[in-house]
Design a protein around this motif. Structure first.
Motif, mmCIF file in Angstrom:
data_model
loop_
_atom_site.group_PDB
_atom_site.id
_atom_site.type_symbol
_atom_site.label_atom_id
_atom_site.label_comp_id
_atom_site.label_asym_id
_atom_site.label_seq_id
_atom_site.Cartn_x
_atom_site.Cartn_y
_atom_site.Cartn_z
ATOM 1 N N ASP A 157 0.831 -1.207 0.000
ATOM 2 C CA ASP A 157 0.000 0.000 0.000
ATOM 3 C C ASP A 157 0.865 1.256 0.000
ATOM 4 O OD1 ASP A 157 1.060 -0.232 2.513
ATOM 5 O OD2 ASP A 157 -0.821 0.121 3.589
ATOM 6 N N SER A 158 2.080 1.146 -0.537
ATOM 7 C CA SER A 158 3.022 2.270 -0.489
ATOM 8 C C SER A 158 2.520 3.486 -1.253
ATOM 9 C CB SER A 158 4.394 1.842 -1.021
ATOM 10 O OG SER A 158 4.281 1.305 -2.326
ATOM 11 N N ALA A 159 1.882 3.281 -2.402
ATOM 12 C CA ALA A 159 1.401 4.415 -3.200
ATOM 13 C C ALA A 159 0.309 5.170 -2.445
ATOM 14 C CB ALA A 159 0.892 3.940 -4.549
ATOM 15 N N LYS A 160 -0.588 4.440 -1.803
ATOM 16 C CA LYS A 160 -1.660 5.081 -1.025
ATOM 17 C C LYS A 160 -1.082 5.839 0.162
ATOM 18 C CE LYS A 160 -6.037 5.833 -0.040
ATOM 19 N NZ LYS A 160 -5.905 6.669 1.153
ATOM 20 N N LYS A 161 -0.103 5.268 0.837
ATOM 21 C CA LYS A 161 0.542 5.955 1.960
ATOM 22 C C LYS A 161 1.184 7.256 1.505
ATOM 23 C CE LYS A 161 1.710 2.020 4.950
ATOM 24 N NZ LYS A 161 2.826 1.200 5.509
ATOM 25 N N LEU A 162 1.894 7.199 0.389
ATOM 26 C CA LEU A 162 2.558 8.395 -0.124
ATOM 27 C C LEU A 162 1.535 9.440 -0.536
ATOM 28 C CD1 LEU A 162 5.267 9.712 -0.858
ATOM 29 C CD2 LEU A 162 5.017 8.736 -3.148
ATOM 30 N N ALA A 163 0.473 9.017 -1.212
ATOM 31 C CA ALA A 163 -0.569 9.949 -1.648
ATOM 32 C C ALA A 163 -1.192 10.660 -0.453
ATOM 33 C CB ALA A 163 -1.634 9.212 -2.451
ATOM 34 N N ASP A 164 -1.465 9.913 0.602
ATOM 35 C CA ASP A 164 -2.050 10.518 1.805
ATOM 36 C C ASP A 164 -1.095 11.543 2.419
ATOM 37 O OD1 ASP A 164 -4.316 8.995 1.514
ATOM 38 O OD2 ASP A 164 -3.728 7.473 2.982
ATOM 39 N N LEU A 165 0.178 11.228 2.437
ATOM 40 C CA LEU A 165 1.159 12.118 3.059
ATOM 41 C C LEU A 165 1.287 13.444 2.317
ATOM 42 C CD1 LEU A 165 3.953 9.559 4.008
ATOM 43 C CD2 LEU A 165 2.684 10.999 5.599
ATOM 44 N N VAL A 166 1.209 13.394 0.985
ATOM 45 C CA VAL A 166 1.361 14.638 0.202
ATOM 46 C C VAL A 166 0.019 15.305 -0.086
ATOM 47 C CG1 VAL A 166 3.513 13.837 -0.845
ATOM 48 C CG2 VAL A 166 1.335 13.431 -2.038
ATOM 49 N N GLY A 167 -1.068 14.759 0.477
ATOM 50 C CA GLY A 167 -2.377 15.379 0.314
ATOM 51 C C GLY A 167 -3.045 15.133 -1.016
ATOM 52 N N PHE A 168 -2.677 14.040 -1.680
ATOM 53 C CA PHE A 168 -3.230 13.730 -3.005
ATOM 54 C C PHE A 168 -4.427 12.790 -2.813
ATOM 55 C CE2 PHE A 168 -3.484 11.437 -7.020
ATOM 56 C CZ PHE A 168 -3.233 12.419 -7.972
ATOM 57 N N ARG A 169 -5.646 13.345 -2.973
ATOM 58 C CA ARG A 169 -6.876 12.577 -2.762
ATOM 59 C C ARG A 169 -7.457 12.141 -4.112
ATOM 60 N NH1 ARG A 169 -10.456 15.920 -1.223
ATOM 61 N NH2 ARG A 169 -9.253 17.860 -1.118
ATOM 62 N N TYR A 170 -7.624 10.840 -4.278
ATOM 63 C CA TYR A 170 -8.174 10.301 -5.513
ATOM 64 C C TYR A 170 -9.263 9.283 -5.175
ATOM 65 C CZ TYR A 170 -4.969 6.435 -4.455
ATOM 66 O OH TYR A 170 -4.301 5.411 -3.837
ATOM 67 N N SER A 171 -10.064 8.930 -6.171
ATOM 68 C CA SER A 171 -11.181 8.028 -5.922
ATOM 69 C C SER A 171 -11.401 7.122 -7.128
ATOM 70 C CB SER A 171 -12.452 8.845 -5.646
ATOM 71 O OG SER A 171 -13.544 8.002 -5.358
ATOM 72 N N TYR A 172 -11.579 5.839 -6.848
ATOM 73 C CA TYR A 172 -11.848 4.871 -7.913
ATOM 74 C C TYR A 172 -13.333 4.861 -8.238
ATOM 75 C CZ TYR A 172 -12.199 0.441 -10.416
ATOM 76 O OH TYR A 172 -12.449 -0.531 -11.346
ATOM 77 N N LEU A 173 -13.655 4.892 -9.521
ATOM 78 C CA LEU A 173 -15.038 4.886 -9.995
ATOM 79 C C LEU A 173 -15.316 3.533 -10.646
ATOM 80 C CD1 LEU A 173 -15.015 8.434 -11.647
ATOM 81 C CD2 LEU A 173 -15.617 7.827 -9.300
ATOM 82 N N PRO A 174 -15.844 2.578 -9.893
ATOM 83 C CA PRO A 174 -15.981 1.204 -10.408
ATOM 84 C C PRO A 174 -16.912 1.079 -11.612
ATOM 85 C CG PRO A 174 -17.148 1.468 -8.314
ATOM 86 C CD PRO A 174 -16.345 2.711 -8.504
ATOM 87 N N ASP A 175 -17.897 1.962 -11.705
ATOM 88 C CA ASP A 175 -18.856 1.848 -12.806
ATOM 89 C C ASP A 175 -18.197 2.015 -14.165
ATOM 90 O OD1 ASP A 175 -20.824 1.453 -10.965
ATOM 91 O OD2 ASP A 175 -21.599 3.510 -11.033
ATOM 92 N N ILE A 176 -17.130 2.803 -14.198
ATOM 93 C CA ILE A 176 -16.454 3.048 -15.473
ATOM 94 C C ILE A 176 -14.991 2.610 -15.433
ATOM 95 C CG2 ILE A 176 -17.962 4.919 -16.205
ATOM 96 C CD1 ILE A 176 -15.904 6.870 -15.110
ATOM 97 N N ASP A 177 -14.572 2.009 -14.309
ATOM 98 C CA ASP A 177 -13.219 1.502 -14.156
ATOM 99 C C ASP A 177 -12.180 2.592 -14.437
ATOM 100 O OD1 ASP A 177 -11.215 -0.359 -13.604
ATOM 101 O OD2 ASP A 177 -11.079 -1.021 -15.692
#
Length: 283
Positions: A157-177
């Motif tokens: 989960d290193s990418a998610k940890k790094l994203a959280d630390l630098v304030g980069f918020r993203y979201s997966y949209l399963p309906d359209i992948d």
């Protein structure tokens, strides 16, 4: 050199880039209408001076494990970009914007600074990262980039940890992948601290250069560059460097005071010398 983008999406990406500048980084990699009424929690929050964990592990474009610390151990600043390689629109714009900026800089990727591109999509592997790297390294055209521009993928989960630390918020949209996410590049000091953010998909070479010199902590650039930085002010909201008038006046005032002090000192020493060595006139 032609830009590496899918021209069919260019108008949409241009429009979305405008949204980024207004909202401070909010952006989606998919058409807005496809998201529905509920906009996901997406954006970029500045976390200046945050220390990144240098032991975070990723996979490089050859499939080998690599840590942030091993990339930064050369003592150079770095530019970080969080993207995903199969993104059909926005991420390509971010990478193209970086490429455009790097080509205009007199600083060189690999020699003067590192570039760390990381996929936050946990399903992507080095098999996707490797060809992406070759496209952009070849387009950049400077051989040092082969070692200095890193295309990494997630490990655990290193990418998610790094994203959280630098304030980069993203979201997966399963309906359209697809992922909804922001767009920015982030400057990192050689010690791994977050230094500066530049939002959007176009990064002014002059400001990026100043940010690299500043993040480099005096280890890159010339003495003239360091003096120039003393006269510049960074606005974290706009991501732009402007001339700091008050700072220039302070520097000018200090220089004037130093010159006056030097002049007085010279006069004093001269007078003292004449007292010790009086001039004797012979008749």
């Amino acid at each position: 050199m032609p830009r590496l983008r899918n021209s069919a999406y260019a108008p949409l990406c241009t429009a979305l880039a405008g949204i980024t500048l207004v909202t401070g980084g909010l952006m989606a990699s998919t058409p807005v209408h496809a998201m529905g009424a509920d906009i996901p929690d997406v954006g970029i929050d500045q976390r200046l001076d945050t220390q990144l964990p240098l032991d975070l592990v990723f996979r490089d474009e050859s499939g080998e494990q690599i840590t942030l610390g091993s990339i930064l151990d050369g003592g150079k600043p770095a530019i970080l970009a969080l993207v995903y390689y199969d993104c059909t629109m926005l991420c390509g714009e971010v990478l193209n914007g970086m490429l455009d900026t790097f080509q205009e800089l007199d600083l060189t990727v690999g020699s003067d600074f590192e570039v760390i591109t990381i996929s936050f999509d946990p399903t992507e592997t080095y098999a996707v990262a490797a060809p992406k790297k070759q496209i952009f390294v070849n387009a950049y055209g400077r051989e040092e980039a082969e070692e200095g521009w890193h295309f990494l993928t997630n490990e655990g989960d290193s990418a998610k940890k790094l994203a959280d630390l630098v304030g980069f918020r993203y979201s997966y949209l399963p309906d359209i992948d697809e992922y909804a996410h922001g767009s920015a590049i982030i400057l990192i000091t050689p010690s791994g601290k977050v230094s500066r953010y530049f939002y959007g998909i176009a990064y002014p070479p002059r400001d990026v250069r100043f940010a690299l010199l500043e993040a480099g902590e005096g280890k890159i650039g010339t003495l003239a560059d360091q003096l120039m930085l003393l006269c510049m002010y960074y606005n974290p909201e706009s991501g732009v460097y402007t001339i700091a008038v008050m700072r220039i006046l302070q520097i000018a005032g200090s220089a004037t005071a130093l010159m006056l002090a030097s002049f007085v000192f010279v006069l004093f020493m001269r007078e003292r010398w004449h007292r010790v060595h009086p001039v004797v006139c012979e008749s």
